[in-house]
Design an enzyme around this catalytic site. Structure first.
Site, PDB file in Angstrom:
ATOM      1  CG  HIS A  61       6.112  -0.265  -0.404  1.00  0.00           C
ATOM      2  ND1 HIS A  61       5.885  -1.453   0.268  1.00  0.00           N
ATOM      3  CD2 HIS A  61       6.307   0.680   0.552  1.00  0.00           C
ATOM      4  CE1 HIS A  61       5.947  -1.239   1.564  1.00  0.00           C
ATOM      5  NE2 HIS A  61       6.212   0.039   1.765  1.00  0.00           N
ATOM      6  CB  ALA A  99       4.541  -4.641   0.565  1.00  0.00           C
ATOM      7  CE  LYS A 100       1.849  -1.584  -3.748  1.00  0.00           C
ATOM      8  NZ  LYS A 100       2.139  -1.003  -2.450  1.00  0.00           N
ATOM      9  CG  ASN A 101       2.920  -8.316  -7.383  1.00  0.00           C
ATOM     10  OD1 ASN A 101       2.425  -7.747  -6.418  1.00  0.00           O
ATOM     11  ND2 ASN A 101       2.271  -9.259  -8.050  1.00  0.00           N
TER      12      ASN A 101
END
Length: 394
Positions: free
Chosen positions: A190, A192-194
């Site tokens: 997603h 927002a992920k790393n």
């Protein structure tokens, strides 16, 4: 708001709690993919899968449209259905439980450790029944669950393990990357992920039969990859071996992921540096309670940094704190309300407030502070200064 604080907030743009890092190389890779004429599942997906296998040291890495789709497919591939039970945690995003419910199985919840927010492995064995089929731990915020005793339980009771590793790409447990050992892991890409592929996820596994089934289930139950059928050397004929889903990632998404993966370790190290500074700056503050670090060897990828607001010491609720941070033009996140507090899970499974006190306390007091690789020390100073004003420490 004082004139000094108002002036401070007006002099800065809004600082979100997360900002996706998209490099010029990523943009160039996407443009190249668009110009190639092949944007659906194809060679870029294969390349990213191979790159993830190499990075994670996993025998199988299979890309899907989301971690939610990955968790759902993993449960279905293990034949989880009505009458089965899946042990998991109430301190997670609701997708973890939703996929269990969608399979017709029952989510059996275990409270969390108050300091780490991870499932309390010591409580699991008491909840295992003859209906238990899977244990689904969540590596909260990127902190690995204590996996040795968890896998010992799985072996003792002949259970499968699906690790919800949505937060944990790049995390390590006792020197080994999450995904390099164990049973099944599901990662999220997603925005927002790393690392991101726009939307997307990945299933890693160590079971050839399971991986074979996932390969068919993610694309209509067809027995071969679409791009092999449409390439010059491919055949248009195929068989359908089971009723599958449509969860395959596209080359366009994989083009984003290839450069994101190349930048992942550097980004995770930057997150670690920022988190270390948060710990240093907040040392001795009574107004917040910092996440605890377990004694076992680990590397936390720090997807989020989520302290608790100590309402008894600061005189503010978590929501009031978040509102005051917004007045300073600083965003925060809420990760997460305890899942059993949602009406569906109370009505469908009889869960109620009071069942899991540690998860409830976290869910009522947790907030995620800004944390992302492109965050500067000046950005972080803004966060710390705003909190000093809010807690009357200036």
């Amino acid at each position: 708001m004082s004139q000094e604080v108002k002036s401070l907030s007006q002099n800065h743009e809004y600082l979100p709690f997360v900002r996706t890092s998209i490099s010029e190389q990523t943009i160039a890779d996407v443009v190249e993919c668009l110009r190639s004429g092949w944007i659906a599942t194809g060679p870029k997906v294969q390349l990213l899968e191979q790159s993830l296998q190499d990075y994670l040291k996993a025998p199988h890495a299979q890309l899907v449209t989301s971690a939610t789709a990955g968790l759902h497919l993993a449960l279905l591939a293990l034949d989880v259905g009505p009458g089965d039970e899946v042990i998991t945690t109430p301190m997670t995003f609701v997708a973890t439980l939703n996929v269990i419910a969608l399979c017709g199985a029952k989510p059996v919840l275990i409270d969390v450790e108050p300091g780490t927010y991870n499932i309390d492995v010591k409580q699991i064995e008491a909840k295992i029944t003859s209906q238990t089929k899977v244990i689904m731990p969540v590596h909260f915020a990127g902190l690995p669950v204590d996996l040795d005793p968890l896998y010992a339980l799985a072996k003792k009771y002949n259970l499968r393990v699906i690790e919800d590793a949505a937060h944990a790409i790049g995390s390590e447990y006792k020197g080994k990357k999450i995904g390099s050992f164990g049973d099944i892991q599901v990662f999220s890409f997603h925005p927002a992920k790393n690392m991101t592929t726009g939307e997307g996820g990945c299933i890693t596994s160590h079971d050839n039969t399971f991986a074979d089934k996932i390969g068919r289930m993610r694309f209509h139950g067809i027995d071969r990859d679409a791009w092999n059928r449409y390439s010059k050397g491919g055949s248009q004929h195929f068989d359908v071996v089971l009723p599958g889903y449509k969860c395959n990632m596209s080359d366009l998404q994989a083009s984003i992921g290839l450069d994101q993966l190349a930048q992942l370790d550097a980004g995770n190290q930057k997150r670690q540096t920022l988190v270390n500074r948060y710990y240093e700056q907040f040392q001795g503050w009574e107004e917040i309670i910092l996440p605890q670090k377990p004694a076992y060897e680990h590397f936390n990828s720090w997807h989020i940094f989520a302290p608790l607001i100590n309402t008894a010491k600061c005189g503010l609720s978590r929501d009031e704190f978040m509102a005051k941070m917004k007045e300073h033009n600083i965003g925060t996140g809420l990760h997460y309300p305890a899942v059993h507090s949602f009406s569906y899970y109370q009505e469908a499974y009889g869960y109620k407030i009071g069942d899991f006190p540690a998860a409830e306390h976290i869910g009522n007091h947790v907030t995620s502070l800004p944390l992302f690789p492109s965050m500067t020390q000046q950005d972080q100073n803004r966060v710390i200064t705003a909190m000093q004003y809010i807690f009357n420490k200036r």
